[in-house]
Write a protein that holds these residues in place. Structure first.
Motif, PDB file in Angstrom:
ATOM      1  N   MET A 117      21.636  33.598  65.738  1.00 35.46           N
ATOM      2  CA  MET A 117      21.242  34.793  64.986  1.00 35.46           C
ATOM      3  C   MET A 117      22.405  35.296  64.136  1.00 35.46           C
ATOM      4  N   PRO A 118      22.112  35.905  63.001  1.00 35.88           N
ATOM      5  CA  PRO A 118      23.185  36.397  62.124  1.00 35.88           C
ATOM      6  C   PRO A 118      23.854  37.641  62.676  1.00 35.88           C
ATOM      7  N   LYS A 119      24.880  38.060  61.950  1.00 37.26           N
ATOM      8  CA  LYS A 119      25.638  39.246  62.325  1.00 37.26           C
ATOM      9  C   LYS A 119      25.521  40.270  61.211  1.00 37.26           C
ATOM     10  N   LEU A 120      25.250  41.520  61.575  1.00 33.38           N
ATOM     11  CA  LEU A 120      25.123  42.617  60.621  1.00 33.38           C
ATOM     12  C   LEU A 120      26.336  43.532  60.734  1.00 33.38           C
ATOM     13  N   SER A 121      27.009  43.725  59.616  1.00 31.05           N
ATOM     14  CA  SER A 121      28.124  44.667  59.546  1.00 31.05           C
ATOM     15  C   SER A 121      27.672  45.904  58.776  1.00 31.05           C
ATOM     16  N   VAL A 122      27.788  47.060  59.389  1.00 33.59           N
ATOM     17  CA  VAL A 122      27.434  48.324  58.746  1.00 33.59           C
ATOM     18  C   VAL A 122      28.728  49.047  58.388  1.00 33.59           C
ATOM     19  N   ILE A 123      28.919  49.336  57.109  1.00 39.05           N
ATOM     20  CA  ILE A 123      30.151  49.960  56.619  1.00 39.05           C
ATOM     21  C   ILE A 123      29.898  51.437  56.387  1.00 39.05           C
ATOM     22  N   ILE A 124      30.742  52.271  56.978  1.00 39.69           N
ATOM     23  CA  ILE A 124      30.574  53.723  56.883  1.00 39.69           C
ATOM     24  C   ILE A 124      31.892  54.345  56.418  1.00 39.69           C
ATOM     25  N   PRO A 125      31.996  54.760  55.151  1.00 38.01           N
ATOM     26  CA  PRO A 125      33.207  55.469  54.700  1.00 38.01           C
ATOM     27  C   PRO A 125      33.226  56.887  55.245  1.00 38.01           C
ATOM     28  N   CYS A 126      34.395  57.342  55.665  1.00 37.48           N
ATOM     29  CA  CYS A 126      34.516  58.662  56.278  1.00 37.48           C
ATOM     30  C   CYS A 126      35.610  59.470  55.579  1.00 37.48           C
ATOM     31  N   TYR A 127      35.276  60.712  55.270  1.00 39.78           N
ATOM     32  CA  TYR A 127      36.252  61.634  54.681  1.00 39.78           C
ATOM     33  C   TYR A 127      35.894  63.036  55.132  1.00 39.78           C
ATOM     34  N   GLY A 150      18.810  39.480  69.564  1.00 44.21           N
ATOM     35  CA  GLY A 150      19.752  38.418  69.253  1.00 44.21           C
ATOM     36  C   GLY A 150      20.659  38.718  68.079  1.00 44.21           C
ATOM     37  N   LEU A 151      20.376  39.760  67.311  1.00 53.10           N
ATOM     38  CA  LEU A 151      21.198  40.103  66.155  1.00 53.10           C
ATOM     39  C   LEU A 151      22.499  40.754  66.606  1.00 53.10           C
ATOM     40  N   GLU A 152      23.623  40.298  66.054  1.00 48.71           N
ATOM     41  CA  GLU A 152      24.922  40.884  66.366  1.00 48.71           C
ATOM     42  C   GLU A 152      25.195  42.082  65.459  1.00 48.71           C
ATOM     43  N   PHE A 153      25.887  43.073  66.004  1.00 48.58           N
ATOM     44  CA  PHE A 153      26.172  44.293  65.249  1.00 48.58           C
ATOM     45  C   PHE A 153      27.676  44.557  65.196  1.00 48.58           C
ATOM     46  N   GLU A 154      28.112  45.052  64.057  1.00 51.74           N
ATOM     47  CA  GLU A 154      29.488  45.472  63.859  1.00 51.74           C
ATOM     48  C   GLU A 154      29.460  46.713  62.964  1.00 51.74           C
ATOM     49  N   ASN A 174      41.776  49.037  63.982  1.00 51.89           N
ATOM     50  CA  ASN A 174      41.468  48.959  65.410  1.00 51.89           C
ATOM     51  C   ASN A 174      40.224  48.095  65.594  1.00 51.89           C
ATOM     52  N   GLU A 175      40.411  46.894  66.079  1.00 55.23           N
ATOM     53  CA  GLU A 175      39.321  45.941  66.234  1.00 55.23           C
ATOM     54  C   GLU A 175      38.514  46.243  67.502  1.00 55.23           C
ATOM     55  N   PRO A 176      37.218  45.873  67.524  1.00 52.01           N
ATOM     56  CA  PRO A 176      36.441  45.979  68.767  1.00 52.01           C
ATOM     57  C   PRO A 176      36.939  44.952  69.777  1.00 52.01           C
ATOM     58  N   THR A 177      36.747  45.250  71.030  1.00 53.50           N
ATOM     59  CA  THR A 177      37.232  44.344  72.072  1.00 53.50           C
ATOM     60  C   THR A 177      36.444  43.048  72.116  1.00 53.50           C
ATOM     61  N   HIS A 178      35.143  43.125  71.849  1.00 50.58           N
ATOM     62  CA  HIS A 178      34.302  41.940  71.751  1.00 50.58           C
ATOM     63  C   HIS A 178      33.037  42.327  71.003  1.00 50.58           C
ATOM     64  N   THR A 179      32.299  41.346  70.555  1.00 51.81           N
ATOM     65  CA  THR A 179      31.106  41.592  69.771  1.00 51.81           C
ATOM     66  C   THR A 179      29.884  41.639  70.675  1.00 51.81           C
ATOM     67  N   LEU A 180      29.032  42.617  70.397  1.00 51.36           N
ATOM     68  CA  LEU A 180      27.799  42.792  71.188  1.00 51.36           C
ATOM     69  C   LEU A 180      26.636  42.112  70.500  1.00 51.36           C
ATOM     70  N   THR A 181      25.835  41.393  71.247  1.00 46.13           N
ATOM     71  CA  THR A 181      24.590  40.814  70.772  1.00 46.13           C
ATOM     72  C   THR A 181      23.451  41.527  71.473  1.00 46.13           C
ATOM     73  N   ARG A 182      22.519  42.081  70.675  1.00 42.65           N
ATOM     74  CA  ARG A 182      21.417  42.809  71.299  1.00 42.65           C
ATOM     75  C   ARG A 182      20.355  41.813  71.784  1.00 42.65           C
TER      76      ARG A 182
END
Length: 316
Positions: free
Chosen positions: A1-11, A34-38, A308-316
């Motif tokens: 399954m692919p991996k989805l990266s969600v980008i959120i700019p914060c100010y 099965g989709l991975e999230f970041e 700051n990287e995540p410790t590991h990637t979660l797969t739903r």
């Protein structure tokens, strides 16, 4: 399954983070298994407790949150490019930290991506906000559609879902003083747009000031349209024709014995009008020259303080 990266700019989103993060996590249940999230949160040099709030969220969800801290405020679009550079997903989405855009729409966007669309746009059909902000937004996007990019959807957009290839293209270009979302459309990929109603902001205060809105309008027009330069040429030609006709009129009066117009008032009107046009023309040309200089210097669009990287990637 692919991996989805969600980008959120914060100010200055300290108060939004405790609401935004659980909302995004809860939305995972709507996606196929099965989709991975970041989640790539980019702090754009906030002066409040945004970074601390992000670190607390990362401690609570260490398996899927990445925090990119920039040294200084560089603007929302540059911060997004930083997030794109550090995202590792096969597909990516950009969403605001104030949750004005519905995260559940990403599920439908993902379906279109699976069908082969490299760019999916959530365009604002309407917005719950009222007042001058709404008027400015509608005027801005009307100008862009009619003067710059005719193939953009109506209503404007800053909520997009796109392929890794689009991400790599944008990051490689490193284009300054531009409009990131219009740049994605400019690339030429086929896209599908999904209309939605933008929510009213419930938490915190927007830092999207009038000054920033005007800068974005200027950047967008100059990046994707030659209209300002062409307008100067047309107006200059028009003034030249008027000056020629008026000159012939004065010469005709001189030779045929007519009463010449009073000199002072006529002269001052013409001088002031032409001088004002010249200053406007120089200002527009200067905007183009400045952008060329800014690109030629090749200074970095952003400087990263810490990732700051995540410790590991979660797969739903």
């Amino acid at each position: 399954m692919p991996k989805l990266s969600v980008i959120i700019p914060c100010y200055f989103n300290e108060s939004n983070i405790p609401v935004t993060v659980p909302g995004l996590i809860a939305n995972e249940a709507n996606f196929p298994t099965g989709l991975e999230f970041e989640y790539v949160f980019v702090d754009d040099g906030s002066g409040d407790g945004t970074v601390a709030a992000l670190r607390r969220a990362q401690a609570y969800y260490p398996d899927r949150i990445k925090v990119v801290e920039l040294v200084a405020n560089v603007g929302s679009y540059n911060a997004i490019v930083a997030g794109m550079a550090y995202a590792t997903g096969d597909c990516l989405a950009i969403i605001t930290a104030d949750m004005q855009d519905p995260p559940e729409l990403m599920v439908q966007m993902y379906d279109y991506w699976c069908k082969g669309f490299k760019l999916v746009i959530g365009n604002r059909q309407d917005r719950e906000e009222t007042g001058l902000g709404q008027v400015f937004a509608k005027t801005f996007h009307w100008l862009m559609k009619h003067l710059a990019l005719k193939n953009i959807p109506d209503g404007g957009f800053d909520f997009v879902f796109f392929d890794r290839q689009v991400c790599d293209d944008v990051v490689r270009m490193q284009e300054r003083n531009s409009n990131l979302f219009y740049l994605m459309v400019w690339l030429g990929y086929d896209y599908v747009n999904i209309p939605y109603v933008r929510r009213k902001r419930e938490i915190g205060k927007s830092r999207w000031t009038l000054q920033k809105k005007i800068k974005l309008l200027i950047d967008s027009l100059l990046s994707f349209s030659f209209f300002p330069i062409r307008a100067i040429s047309v107006l200059g030609l028009g003034l030249g024709v008027v000056a020629l006709l008026y000159g012939l009129y004065i010469i005709g009066l001189k030779f045929f014995g007519g009463d010449e117009p009073e000199g002072w008032t006529t002269l001052m009107v013409v001088v002031l009008f032409v001088a004002a046009f010249q200053m406007i023309a120089l200002g527009v040309i200067g905007e183009y020259v400045w952008r060329g200089l800014d690109a030629a210097r090749k200074r970095p669009m952003y400087v990263v303080k810490q990732v700051n990287e995540p410790t590991h990637t979660l797969t739903r």
